[in-house]
Design a protein around this motif. Structure first.
Motif, PDB file in Angstrom:
ATOM      1  N   ASN A 151       0.825  -1.211   0.000  1.00 16.15           N
ATOM      2  CA  ASN A 151       0.000   0.000   0.000  1.00 16.15           C
ATOM      3  C   ASN A 151       0.857   1.258   0.000  1.00 16.15           C
ATOM      4  N   GLU A 152       2.009   1.189   0.665  1.00 11.93           N
ATOM      5  CA  GLU A 152       2.914   2.345   0.671  1.00 11.93           C
ATOM      6  C   GLU A 152       3.428   2.634  -0.736  1.00 11.93           C
ATOM      7  N   VAL A 153       3.808   1.582  -1.444  1.00 13.18           N
ATOM      8  CA  VAL A 153       4.304   1.761  -2.816  1.00 13.18           C
ATOM      9  C   VAL A 153       3.194   2.325  -3.707  1.00 13.18           C
ATOM     10  N   LYS A 154       1.992   1.780  -3.584  1.00 12.39           N
ATOM     11  CA  LYS A 154       0.864   2.272  -4.382  1.00 12.39           C
ATOM     12  C   LYS A 154       0.625   3.754  -4.134  1.00 12.39           C
ATOM     13  N   GLU A 155       0.700   4.152  -2.870  1.00  9.91           N
ATOM     14  CA  GLU A 155       0.461   5.553  -2.517  1.00  9.91           C
ATOM     15  C   GLU A 155       1.511   6.458  -3.157  1.00  9.91           C
ATOM     16  N   ARG A 156       2.742   6.034  -3.149  1.00  7.46           N
ATOM     17  CA  ARG A 156       3.822   6.833  -3.744  1.00  7.46           C
ATOM     18  C   ARG A 156       3.660   6.935  -5.253  1.00  7.46           C
ATOM     19  N   LEU A 157       3.189   5.865  -5.879  1.00  5.44           N
ATOM     20  CA  LEU A 157       3.026   5.859  -7.326  1.00  5.44           C
ATOM     21  C   LEU A 157       1.942   6.829  -7.790  1.00  5.44           C
ATOM     22  N   LYS A 158       1.012   7.168  -6.918  1.00  6.34           N
ATOM     23  CA  LYS A 158      -0.072   8.084  -7.276  1.00  6.34           C
ATOM     24  C   LYS A 158       0.450   9.462  -7.650  1.00  6.34           C
ATOM     25  N   PHE A 159       1.621   9.815  -7.155  1.00  7.40           N
ATOM     26  CA  PHE A 159       2.161  11.157  -7.366  1.00  7.40           C
ATOM     27  C   PHE A 159       3.116  11.222  -8.567  1.00  7.40           C
ATOM     28  N   ILE A 160       3.153  10.152  -9.355  1.00  5.28           N
ATOM     29  CA  ILE A 160       4.003  10.140 -10.543  1.00  5.28           C
ATOM     30  C   ILE A 160       3.098  10.197 -11.768  1.00  5.28           C
ATOM     31  N   PRO A 161       3.002  11.346 -12.434  1.00  7.85           N
ATOM     32  CA  PRO A 161       2.023  11.552 -13.512  1.00  7.85           C
ATOM     33  C   PRO A 161       2.211  10.641 -14.729  1.00  7.85           C
ATOM     34  N   GLU A 162       3.431  10.163 -14.957  1.00  8.07           N
ATOM     35  CA  GLU A 162       3.660   9.323 -16.137  1.00  8.07           C
ATOM     36  C   GLU A 162       3.011   7.948 -16.015  1.00  8.07           C
ATOM     37  N   ILE A 163       2.654   7.559 -14.803  1.00 13.59           N
ATOM     38  CA  ILE A 163       2.090   6.222 -14.587  1.00 13.59           C
ATOM     39  C   ILE A 163       0.603   6.218 -14.924  1.00 13.59           C
TER      40      ILE A 163
END
Length: 212
Positions: free
Chosen positions: A20-32
């Motif tokens: 869940n921590e990784v998922k949360e961090r990925l939310k802030f990367i617009p290219e994803i």
């Protein structure tokens, strides 16, 4: 969002909190564009969504099939997924087995705060390892060079090169003006130091250590 720049990321991790921590961090990367996750290798390989992955963050210590096995299986299948190993451990054996099996990165879970930088490096065609892991890798290379390559004497290296060329003991003895008994002694020492049992293994090891 520019679809040409969008990427799809997968996370294969059996620690729900860290997942869940990784998922949360990925939310802030617009290219994803999309994020998929699994908690076991078995579920991962059953999911057709893996065909769309660009990058996979892979826990090395999965239950059942390990992360090292997973990246090896992907590599054998010719997968184009860029795999980044996740771990709490910095075992030399795990590092090298992961890289050998096709991983492009090996990072400690404590360094997940650098995830955006890691994705940028891998997306751009590079590979990434955290500083702590890099130190262990370089230390291991130096250890191999010191313990094996430098342990051969000049005479042993000379005889090694002749052995690899297919020369017989008698021919080496004649060429170097030594007795066959003496050459046998050198050969025994070479095999012991390089930890090989025949000329095929000897040749491969010599090539690996750049002794030829």
């Amino acid at each position: 969002m520019d679809r040409k720049k969008s990427i799809t990321v997968g996370i294969l991790e059996n620690d729900e909190f860290f997942l869940n921590e990784v998922k949360e961090r990925l939310k802030f990367i617009p290219e994803i564009d999309s994020v998929f996750s699994w908690e076991s290798a078995e579920n991962f390989f059953k999911d057709p969504a893996i065909e769309s992955l660009d990058i996979l963050f892979l826990d090395i210590m999965l239950s059942g099939m390990t992360g090292i096995d997973v990246v090896g299986k992907l590599n054998v299948a010719g997968s184009k997924i860029k795999v980044i190993m996740l771990t709490n451990m910095s075992s030399d054996e795990m590092i090298f087995n992961s890289i050998k099996n096709g991983a492009l990165g090996y990072i400690l879970k404590s360094d997940i705060g650098r995830i955006r930088e890691i994705i940028e490096v891998v997306k751009g065609g590079g590979a990434t390892i955290t500083p702590t892991i890099a130190l262990r890798v370089f230390s291991s290379f130096r250890k191999v060079k010191t313990n094996e390559e430098e342990s051969l004497t000049d005479r042993e290296t000379q005889i090694l090169q002749l052995l690899v060329k297919g020369k017989k003991i008698s021919s080496i003895a004649e060429l170097l003006l030594l007795s066959e008994h003496t050459v046998h002694g050198y050969v025994k020492s070479i095999y012991k130091k390089l930890m090989v049992h025949n000329r095929v293994e000897l040749t491969l090891k010599a090539q690996k250590l750049s002794l030829l």
